[in-house]
Enzyme design. Structure first.
Site, mmCIF file in Angstrom:
data_model
loop_
_atom_site.group_PDB
_atom_site.id
_atom_site.type_symbol
_atom_site.label_atom_id
_atom_site.label_comp_id
_atom_site.label_asym_id
_atom_site.label_seq_id
_atom_site.Cartn_x
_atom_site.Cartn_y
_atom_site.Cartn_z
ATOM 1 N N SER A 109 -4.660 -3.221 2.380
ATOM 2 C CA SER A 109 -5.904 -3.133 1.628
ATOM 3 C C SER A 109 -6.543 -1.754 1.662
ATOM 4 C CB SER A 109 -6.916 -4.152 2.168
ATOM 5 O OG SER A 109 -7.202 -3.883 3.528
ATOM 6 N N CYS A 110 -6.355 -1.010 2.757
ATOM 7 C CA CYS A 110 -7.168 0.188 2.903
ATOM 8 C C CYS A 110 -6.371 1.475 2.951
ATOM 9 C CB CYS A 110 -8.026 0.095 4.161
ATOM 10 S SG CYS A 110 -7.077 0.173 5.684
ATOM 11 N N GLY A 111 -5.046 1.429 2.956
ATOM 12 C CA GLY A 111 -4.288 2.670 3.043
ATOM 13 C C GLY A 111 -4.499 3.317 4.390
ATOM 14 N N CYS A 149 -6.644 4.400 6.778
ATOM 15 C CA CYS A 149 -8.045 4.360 7.180
ATOM 16 C C CYS A 149 -8.345 5.530 8.107
ATOM 17 C CB CYS A 149 -8.353 3.039 7.877
ATOM 18 S SG CYS A 149 -8.115 1.608 6.801
#
Length: 282
Positions: free
Chosen positions: A114-116, A118
Site C-alpha cells: 500500500s505505501c511503497g 515508507c
C-alpha cells in the site's frame, strides 16, 4: 510459481439470503529482491513480471539506468532451508563497472503493497540520483480531451481486476493517448516498477514521450518512480500527496490528480496541458 489469482471460500449475504461459494481473489506474496547476492528489499506483490518488477525497482533506486547496466536476473535456487525454490526470491546482478549509489548500500528495506518505501529519502535524494532530466525536446503537449480519455482506457484493459476487483493498475500512454503498456498488481508502486522494468530491459529508457497513469492516489513514491524513468507526465484518478506535488514542482514533472471524466486538477507542470484550448471550448 505463484498464480495471479487464488480461490477462497466466502459466505455471501445478499438481501437476507446466506450462501457459501468460492470466490476469486488477487494473490499476494512476498518478493525478496537481492542485489549482487545481498538482500536489499522485500515487497508484497502479485506474482508475475517479477524480473521486470525487480529491474524497475532498481531504476527508481538509481542503480540501473539502461539495459547495459544489467547482467542477469534469476530466481534463487534453494531459497528455503530445505532447498526449495519458492519463486519469491530474485537476485539481480549488475554489469561490471556499475557503481552502486549510497542509497542502496547497507540497508534492508521492507515495502508494503500500500505505501511503497515508507520513510523514503528526501527530495534531495531524488534530485541527486535522477539520471534522466525531464526535458521537452520537442515539448510534450497534451489535450485535455486526451487526458480525460485515459482512465476509461486503463479500466477497459484491466483483465485481472474484472475477476477480482482487488488490483491496482499502471499504464503508459503516448502523448496521443495510445496505450503502450499496462501492468496490474496489488500495489500501485509494484505496477509502476513492472512497467519501468520492462522498458529498461527493452532498451526504452528514458520514457521521455510517455504519460504514466495510475489507479488511486499519486504518492511521493510514484512521483519518484516517474522522475527516475524520465517520464514527463504523471496522472492519477485520485489525489496526490503534498510531497508528490513538491517533487513534481522541483523536477519539472507534470502532475495531474482527480482525473475523472472531463474533470482534473493540474498541480504542477501545467505548460504541458492545453488548458487555454480547453477554456476556449468551455
Amino acid at each position: 510459481m505463484g498464480r495471479v489469482t487464488e480461490r477462497r471460500k466466502v459466505i455471501r449475504v445478499r438481501d437476507g439470503h446466506v450462501s457459501e461459494r468460492p470466490d476469486t481473489l488477487v494473490a499476494e506474496e512476498p518478493l525478496e529482491i537481492r542485489l549482487n547476492g545481498k538482500p536489499l528489499a522485500i515487497t508484497m506483490r502479485t506474482p508475475g513480471d517479477d524480473f521486470a518488477l525487480a529491474a524497475g525497482f532498481l531504476v527508481s533506486e538509481g542503480v540501473l539506468g539502461s539495459a547495459d547496466d544489467l547482467r542477469s536476473i534469476v530466481y534463487c535456487a534453494g531459497a528455503t532451508a530445505e532447498g526449495v525454490n519458492t519463486y519469491n526470491v530474485v537476485d539481480v546482478r549488475t554489469a561490471p563497472g556499475v557503481v552502486l549509489p549510497d542509497i542502496t548500500l547497507e540497508r534492508n528495506v521492507y515495502t508494503t503493497s500500500s505505501c511503497g518505501l515508507c520513510g523514503k529519502a528526501s527530495l534531495d535524494a531524488v534530485r541527486t540520483t535522477a539520471r534522466f532530466p525531464i526535458a521537452d525536446a520537442p515539448p510534450v503537449r497534451l489535450g485535455v480531451d486526451v487526458l480525460a480519455s485515459l482512465p476509461d482506457r486503463l479500466r477497459e484493459s484491466q483483465r485481472v481486476f474484472d475477476r477480482t476487483g482487488g488490483l491496482h493498475a499502471a499504464a503508459l500512454f503516448s502523448e496521443e493517448g495510445e496505450l503502450l503498456d499496462i501492468r496490474e498488481d496489488v500495489g500501485r508502486h509494484n505496477a509502476v516498477d513492472k512497467l519501468v522494468g520492462r522498458a529498461l530491459r527493452d532498451g526504452r529508457l528514458p520514457l521521455s514521450r510517455s504519460v504514466l497513469l495510475v489507479s488511486g492516489r499519486a504518492s511521493f513514491e510514484l512521483a519518484q518512480k516517474a522522475v527516475m524513468a524520465g517520464i514527463p507526465v504523471l496522472a492519477a484518478v485520485s489525489a496526490p500527496s503534498s510531497l508528490a506535488v513538491d517533487l513534481a514542482a522541483e523536477t519539472g514533472l507534470t502532475l495531474v490528480g482527480f482525473l475523472r471524466g472531463s474533470s482534473m486538477n493540474v498541480y504542477a507542470g501545467e505548460h504541458r496541458v492545453a488548458l487555454r484550448a480547453a477554456a476556449a471550448q468551455g
